[in-house]
Design a protein around this motif. Sequence first.
Motif, PDB file in Angstrom:
ATOM      1  N   THR A  46       0.832  -1.211   0.000  1.00 21.77           N
ATOM      2  CA  THR A  46       0.000   0.000   0.000  1.00 21.77           C
ATOM      3  C   THR A  46       0.865   1.259   0.000  1.00 21.77           C
ATOM      4  N   ASP A  47       2.017   1.210   0.677  1.00 20.48           N
ATOM      5  CA  ASP A  47       2.939   2.352   0.630  1.00 20.48           C
ATOM      6  C   ASP A  47       3.428   2.583  -0.797  1.00 20.48           C
ATOM      7  N   ARG A  48       3.721   1.503  -1.491  1.00 24.44           N
ATOM      8  CA  ARG A  48       4.178   1.617  -2.877  1.00 24.44           C
ATOM      9  C   ARG A  48       3.083   2.214  -3.759  1.00 24.44           C
ATOM     10  N   LEU A  49       1.849   1.766  -3.553  1.00 26.94           N
ATOM     11  CA  LEU A  49       0.723   2.330  -4.300  1.00 26.94           C
ATOM     12  C   LEU A  49       0.569   3.819  -4.012  1.00 26.94           C
ATOM     13  N   ASP A  50       0.681   4.172  -2.742  1.00 22.09           N
ATOM     14  CA  ASP A  50       0.520   5.569  -2.353  1.00 22.09           C
ATOM     15  C   ASP A  50       1.582   6.447  -3.001  1.00 22.09           C
ATOM     16  N   ARG A  51       2.836   5.985  -3.036  1.00 17.52           N
ATOM     17  CA  ARG A  51       3.904   6.776  -3.657  1.00 17.52           C
ATOM     18  C   ARG A  51       3.641   6.971  -5.143  1.00 17.52           C
ATOM     19  N   LEU A  52       3.174   5.922  -5.805  1.00 17.52           N
ATOM     20  CA  LEU A  52       2.890   6.020  -7.234  1.00 17.52           C
ATOM     21  C   LEU A  52       1.766   7.017  -7.497  1.00 17.52           C
ATOM     22  N   ILE A  53       0.703   6.923  -6.721  1.00 20.71           N
ATOM     23  CA  ILE A  53      -0.437   7.829  -6.907  1.00 20.71           C
ATOM     24  C   ILE A  53      -0.030   9.268  -6.622  1.00 20.71           C
ATOM     25  N   GLN A  54       0.778   9.468  -5.580  1.00 16.94           N
ATOM     26  CA  GLN A  54       1.233  10.813  -5.257  1.00 16.94           C
ATOM     27  C   GLN A  54       2.077  11.398  -6.383  1.00 16.94           C
ATOM     28  N   GLN A  55       2.920  10.568  -7.012  1.00 19.56           N
ATOM     29  CA  GLN A  55       3.723  11.049  -8.135  1.00 19.56           C
ATOM     30  C   GLN A  55       2.841  11.479  -9.298  1.00 19.56           C
ATOM     31  N   ILE A  56       1.845  10.671  -9.613  1.00 20.99           N
ATOM     32  CA  ILE A  56       0.951  10.996 -10.728  1.00 20.99           C
ATOM     33  C   ILE A  56       0.182  12.281 -10.438  1.00 20.99           C
ATOM     34  N   LEU A  57      -0.330  12.411  -9.210  1.00 19.56           N
ATOM     35  CA  LEU A  57      -1.073  13.620  -8.843  1.00 19.56           C
ATOM     36  C   LEU A  57      -0.168  14.851  -8.869  1.00 19.56           C
ATOM     37  N   GLU A  58       1.071  14.683  -8.411  1.00 22.48           N
ATOM     38  CA  GLU A  58       1.982  15.822  -8.410  1.00 22.48           C
ATOM     39  C   GLU A  58       2.308  16.256  -9.834  1.00 22.48           C
ATOM     40  N   TRP A  59       2.523  15.282 -10.714  1.00 18.06           N
ATOM     41  CA  TRP A  59       2.805  15.648 -12.098  1.00 18.06           C
ATOM     42  C   TRP A  59       1.605  16.351 -12.726  1.00 18.06           C
ATOM     43  N   LYS A  60       0.396  15.920 -12.380  1.00 18.89           N
ATOM     44  CA  LYS A  60      -0.808  16.576 -12.889  1.00 18.89           C
ATOM     45  C   LYS A  60      -0.862  18.029 -12.414  1.00 18.89           C
ATOM     46  N   ARG A  61      -0.527  18.254 -11.145  1.00 19.57           N
ATOM     47  CA  ARG A  61      -0.533  19.622 -10.630  1.00 19.57           C
ATOM     48  C   ARG A  61       0.499  20.483 -11.340  1.00 19.57           C
ATOM     49  N   ILE A  62       1.671  19.896 -11.604  1.00 19.32           N
ATOM     50  CA  ILE A  62       2.739  20.652 -12.258  1.00 19.32           C
ATOM     51  C   ILE A  62       2.355  21.003 -13.688  1.00 19.32           C
ATOM     52  N   THR A  63       1.843  20.023 -14.435  1.00 21.57           N
ATOM     53  CA  THR A  63       1.505  20.269 -15.839  1.00 21.57           C
ATOM     54  C   THR A  63       0.321  21.211 -15.984  1.00 21.57           C
ATOM     55  N   ASN A  64      -0.620  21.146 -15.048  1.00 19.33           N
ATOM     56  CA  ASN A  64      -1.782  22.042 -15.102  1.00 19.33           C
ATOM     57  C   ASN A  64      -1.519  23.385 -14.440  1.00 19.33           C
ATOM     58  N   LYS A  65      -0.336  23.513 -13.832  1.00 19.79           N
ATOM     59  CA  LYS A  65       0.044  24.740 -13.128  1.00 19.79           C
ATOM     60  C   LYS A  65      -1.013  25.147 -12.103  1.00 19.79           C
ATOM     61  N   SER A  66      -1.624  24.114 -11.500  1.00 17.61           N
ATOM     62  CA  SER A  66      -2.661  24.389 -10.507  1.00 17.61           C
ATOM     63  C   SER A  66      -2.070  24.629  -9.122  1.00 17.61           C
ATOM     64  N   GLU A  67      -0.770  24.401  -9.001  1.00 21.11           N
ATOM     65  CA  GLU A  67      -0.135  24.611  -7.703  1.00 21.11           C
ATOM     66  C   GLU A  67       1.230  25.238  -7.924  1.00 21.11           C
ATOM     67  N   SER A  68       1.459  26.390  -7.352  1.00 19.43           N
ATOM     68  CA  SER A  68       2.751  27.049  -7.471  1.00 19.43           C
ATOM     69  C   SER A  68       3.502  26.889  -6.158  1.00 19.43           C
ATOM     70  N   ILE A  69       4.814  27.098  -6.220  1.00 19.50           N
ATOM     71  CA  ILE A  69       5.598  26.955  -4.998  1.00 19.50           C
ATOM     72  C   ILE A  69       5.282  28.112  -4.054  1.00 19.50           C
ATOM     73  N   GLN A  70       5.497  27.865  -2.776  1.00 17.65           N
ATOM     74  CA  GLN A  70       5.242  28.866  -1.741  1.00 17.65           C
ATOM     75  C   GLN A  70       6.546  29.125  -0.990  1.00 17.65           C
ATOM     76  N   PRO A  71       7.394  30.017  -1.522  1.00 16.31           N
ATOM     77  CA  PRO A  71       8.695  30.251  -0.879  1.00 16.31           C
ATOM     78  C   PRO A  71       8.537  30.905   0.489  1.00 16.31           C
ATOM     79  N   ARG A  72       9.329  30.424   1.421  1.00 13.51           N
ATOM     80  CA  ARG A  72       9.404  31.001   2.762  1.00 13.51           C
ATOM     81  C   ARG A  72      10.868  31.031   3.174  1.00 13.51           C
ATOM     82  N   LEU A  73      11.223  32.008   3.992  1.00 14.80           N
ATOM     83  CA  LEU A  73      12.587  32.072   4.492  1.00 14.80           C
ATOM     84  C   LEU A  73      12.860  30.828   5.326  1.00 14.80           C
ATOM     85  N   CYS A  74      13.900  30.095   4.952  1.00  8.29           N
ATOM     86  CA  CYS A  74      14.085  28.769   5.534  1.00  8.29           C
ATOM     87  C   CYS A  74      15.562  28.419   5.597  1.00  8.29           C
ATOM     88  N   ASN A  75      15.935  27.692   6.635  1.00 10.75           N
ATOM     89  CA  ASN A  75      17.273  27.126   6.729  1.00 10.75           C
ATOM     90  C   ASN A  75      17.490  26.184   5.553  1.00 10.75           C
TER      91      ASN A  75
END
Length: 324
Positions: free
Chosen positions: A127-156
Motif C-alpha cells: 500500500t505504501d508503494r501504491l501511495d507513492r505512485l499515486i502521489q507522483q501521478i497527482l503531483e505531475w498533474k498539478r505541475i503540468t496544469n500549473k494548478s499549484e505554485s511553490i510557496q517560498p518562505r525564508l528557511c534554513n
Amino acid sequence: MQEPLLARLSQFYRRTQAVLVLAILFPTVFTTAVGIVSLALYSEVKDIIFGVLTITFAIGITLGFIIVVLLTKKSQELALKQTLFLANVSHELRSPLTAIKMYAQTMERGRTPENTDLCVQQILSATDRLDRLIQQILEWKRITNKSESIQPRLCNANLPAQDTVDHFLSTHPNADEYLTIDFMVEPPEFELDRDSLERALYNLLDNAFKYTGENRAIGLTTRMVTEATKVDRFFEYRVSDNGQGIPSEHLAHIFDVFYRAEGTLTGASGVGLGLGIARSIVVSHGGSIFVESEVDRGSCFIIRIPLTHTKKNNENGKGTKKST
C-alpha cells in the motif's frame, strides 16, 4: 506486452507518414514540372507568370509538407512516450495489488501469529508503494496544469535535506546502513518551498536506491557554491550513489518525463516521472539540476538553487554535519 504495442504504434505512424509523402510528393512534382515547362517553352508574359506562380505554389506545398512531417514526428514521439507511461503505470499498479490480494488470501486460509505479522507487513509495504505512485501521478498533474505554485518562505537551507532523510528512513528499512549525509555547518537561510524541495530530493534518493545493488552506498550532501565570477552564489544539494551509472547516450534525456533508459538499466520499478518532477520543482525555484555519471561507477545528481533574500543564520537554524 509493451514492446508489441509500441511496435504497432511505430508501424502505424510510419505508414501514415508514407501516405502523406505519396499524397503530396506526386502532385508537387507534377506541378513543378508544369511550371518549369511553361518557363522553358513559352515566352509570353502570361506563360512566364503562370510558370513562376506554379513553381511558387509547389515550393509552398513542399514547405507545408515538411512542417506537417516535423509536427507529426513530434506528436508520434509524445504519443509513444505516453503509451509507454500508461503501460508502466498499469504494471506498477498491478504488482502491489497482486501482492495485497495474495497475502490477504493467505491470511484468509489460515491465521497464525507469525503468518499474520508477515502478511500485514507485506500488505502495508504494497500500500505504501501504491501511495507513492499515486502521489507522483497527482503531483505531475498539478505541475503540468500549473494548478499549484511553490510557496517560498525564508528557511534554513538544510531543512529540506533533513526532511528528506527523515522521510527516506521511514520508507526504506535499514537505510541508515547505507545512507550517509554530510550537511553544511551553519548554512544560509533563503526563500524556498521546503515541502516541494523535499519531494524533489526524495525522488533523487529513491532513484538512487532503485539503481544500486545489495552493496549500495548513497550520499546526500549540502554545501555552498560560488561561481567563478564570485557574484552568483548557490546552495547545492548532491545525491550520489555507487550504482550502475547512466550511459552517456541517455544523459541528455534523463530528466524528460516518461523517459526511462530501457534496455540498459536493471528492471527497476517506476513510471518515468520522478526525475521530471524534480526538475520542474528545481526550475520553479530558479535553479538547475544536472547529473554526473559513469557506467559501473555510479551517479551524482546535483541541484543548485540561487541564493536570494538570504539571511544570516540564527541559533535555531544552524546545520549539523553528521552521518547516519
